[in-house]
Enzyme design. Structure first.
Site, PDB file in Angstrom:
ATOM      1  N   SER A 216       2.687 -39.797  40.931  1.00  0.00           N
ATOM      2  CA  SER A 216       3.510 -40.785  40.250  1.00  0.00           C
ATOM      3  C   SER A 216       3.551 -42.067  41.085  1.00  0.00           C
ATOM      4  O   SER A 216       2.517 -42.662  41.346  1.00  0.00           O
ATOM      5  CB  SER A 216       4.896 -40.211  39.973  1.00  0.00           C
ATOM      6  N   GLU A 335       1.960 -35.529  30.121  1.00  0.00           N
ATOM      7  CA  GLU A 335       2.710 -36.297  31.112  1.00  0.00           C
ATOM      8  C   GLU A 335       4.118 -36.676  30.635  1.00  0.00           C
ATOM      9  O   GLU A 335       5.111 -36.448  31.307  1.00  0.00           O
ATOM     10  CB  GLU A 335       1.938 -37.581  31.456  1.00  0.00           C
ATOM     11  N   HIS A 431       4.750 -34.292  33.423  1.00  0.00           N
ATOM     12  CA  HIS A 431       4.624 -35.075  34.647  1.00  0.00           C
ATOM     13  C   HIS A 431       5.265 -34.308  35.801  1.00  0.00           C
ATOM     14  O   HIS A 431       6.364 -33.762  35.657  1.00  0.00           O
ATOM     15  CB  HIS A 431       5.345 -36.407  34.412  1.00  0.00           C
TER      16      HIS A 431
END
Length: 533
Positions: A216, A335, A431
């Site tokens: 990220s 995600e 995610h």
């Protein structure tokens, strides 16, 4: 006749992490002489761990908003048993973040896990945590480096770096001493890499084989480091998990300046020196007020300041003008499921007409065809929106980076398809889902709450650790006894799929990729698909 006893790889790993104890019942201690002084860590079976080693002076007072300064030396032996505090941040209920309730400006520290303190020169895996540049720390129990170090005979380093206003408040108009203030969080990462370059050989690591990896915002950091002149020669490989090289554009830097001026107004100050006199708690309050009242200005992120980041990192890396090291990049299959469950931004409830309008702003007349394709593949409306947003914001930009950078340096691509069976929420393949698998922490209770208890998780974690270690060792992620993992190209598009089946596949989710017409959507417009409901 007695049957022979067979110890599995997983059992051996578990046994290897049982602490070794001194005669007094405490874990045995081990010492290393760093450039600043002697640190004393502890042993965990075959692993020695050193926690909370400072790589810079505390960035408080007059050192706030300025590049990190080298740490002070010390006499005697410095304990390295406990983690340092996390950098200042507001603690929330994010299931993927934990253990960051202890915060302090004295946070620029790192942790080292090593199989042995010797001169063997093992590959080094240098972790940069995510958290949107406003939360997160190396204290997160998901990032325990013991399993990865033990399985791969590698050295694992995890770091803290300044977040939010501390790391990315643009004050450059106050003079040259603040010219880097908009990106000092990234410069912290470079300072930590400098510490590793100077000291890691004393911990059994090879300073010439350092792999930076992050997820990220951590992956975005890795991408920025690939393009920043100041990081030249500090690493030899790079892994980007669910993130691309990015920074606010030149126009965005103006927005970053407006964000900073609003922050100063909320704080009731007119200069950095006045801001430096405020307490940590006051700054956190000002930051939270800013986010609540001026959300239209965005948040604190890296930006093109003309000095530490001279130009857009994505363009630099894609055009082969960055550091030409082997790269591995990938995403999870869903995600943005994270933002509809963990953060509940209402993504799955987005009205059909609004999504079509937002897609039209990106792909024009192709919008209806795009929507039709996703609805056919994912009949449930919430799944349609999640997949559109996931591709727009993460997967397609990652593919474009792999296509472009692959013409200049080796690039390997993966897709993580494991779906959580958590009893708490439908996290799917969200995610951050891959993180406990990469670190081998899938049995941590706080990780199980997110990943679930699917029996395949142990074998999958071993495969992923082996791939990350192979990449750190050789620059190619093909592990022993694993299928060959070829570099990515725009023709075969060979990608390693990590999930119920872990194998190399050609152009996974190809129908989704093709319908966009080969474009990489503009980031600002893409994010509106997720954020504007």
């Amino acid at each position: 006749m007695h049957e022979s006893i067979r110890i599995t790889a997983a059992a051996f790993l578990w046994l290897s992490l049982i602490p070794a104890f001194a005669s007094n019942g405490e874990p045995a201690r081990v010492r290393v002489a760093t450039a600043q002084g002697i640190v004393e860590g502890e042993t965990l079976g075959r692993i020695a761990v050193f926690r909370g080693i400072p790589y810079a002076l505390p960035p408080s007072g007059a050192r706030r908003f300025k590049p990190a300064e080298p740490p002070a030396s010390w006499a005697g032996i410095r304990p390295a048993i406990d983690m340092s505090a996390a950098c200042p941040q507001s603690v929330d209920g994010d299931i993927t973040e934990n253990n960051s309730a202890v915060i302090s400006e004295d946070c620029l520290a790192l942790n080292v896990w090593t199989p042995r303190v010797d001169a063997k020169k093992r590959p080094v895996l240098f972790w940069i945590h995510g958290g949107a540049y406003v939360v997160g720390s190396s204290r997160n129990t998901w990032y325990d480096g013991a399993h990865l170090a033990a399985r791969g005979d590698v050295v694992v380093v995890t770091i803290n770096y300044r977040l939010g206003a501390w790391g990315f408040l643009s004050l450059s108009w106050f003079g040259p001493e603040y010219r880097d203030s908009a990106n000092v969080g990234l410069l912290d990462e470079i300072a930590a890499l400098g510490w590793v370059r100077k000291n890691i050989g004393r911990f059994g690591g090879d300073p010439d084989r350092v792999t930076i990896f992050g997820e990220s915002a951590g992956a975005s950091s890795v991408g920025a480091l690939l393009a920043m002149p100041a990081s030249e020669g500090l690493f030899s490989r790079a892994i980007l998990e669910s993130g691309i090289p990015s920074a606010r554009t030149v126009e965005g830097f103006d927005k970053q300046n407006r964000l900073a001026k609003q922050f100063l107004e909320i704080a009731g100050v007119r200069s950095p020196s006045e801001l430096e006199s405020k307490s940590m708690a006051e700054l956190l309050h000002f930051q939270q007020t800013l986010f609540t009242t001026h959300g239209d200005l965005g948040t604190f992120v890296p930006s093109i300041d003309g000095h530490s980041i001279p130009e857009q990192p994505f363009a630099v890396v894609a055009e082969g003008r960055g550091h030409r090291v082997p790269i591995m990049i990938g995403t999870t299959a869903e995600e943005m499921r994270y933002f509809s469950t963990v953060e509940d931004l209402g993504l799955e409830r987005k009205p059909r007409a609004l999504l079509l309008e937002q897609l039209s702003a990106i792909v024009g007349e192709r919008a209806q065809a795009v929507l039709n394709t996703y609805q056919t593949l994912y009949p449930k409306w919430g799944d349609t929106v999640v997949q559109v947003a996931s591709d727009l914001i993460m997967r397609l930009p990652s593919i474009r980076m792999a296509e472009s950078a692959g013409a200049h340096q080796p690039v390997f691509m993966y897709l993580f398809t494991y779906r959580s069976n958590s009893i708490y929420q439908n996290y799917g393949s969200a995610h951050a889902m891959e993180l406990p698998f990469v670190f081998g922490t899938v049995d941590a209770p706080e990780a199980i709450a997110f990943t679930g208890r699917d029996p395949i998780r142990h074998e999958l974690s071993e495969k992923m650790m082996d791939a990350w270690v192979a990449f750190a060792r050789t620059g190619n992620p093909t592990a022993a006894n694993a299928p060959a993992w070829p570099a990515y190209d725009a023709i075969a598009r060979q990608t390693m799929e990590f999930g119920p089946r872990s194998e190399v596949v050609s152009d996974p989710l190809g129908e989704q990729r093709k319908i966009w017409g080969g474009i990489m959507p503009p980031t600002e417009k893409a994010w509106k698909v997720m954020l504007v409901n």
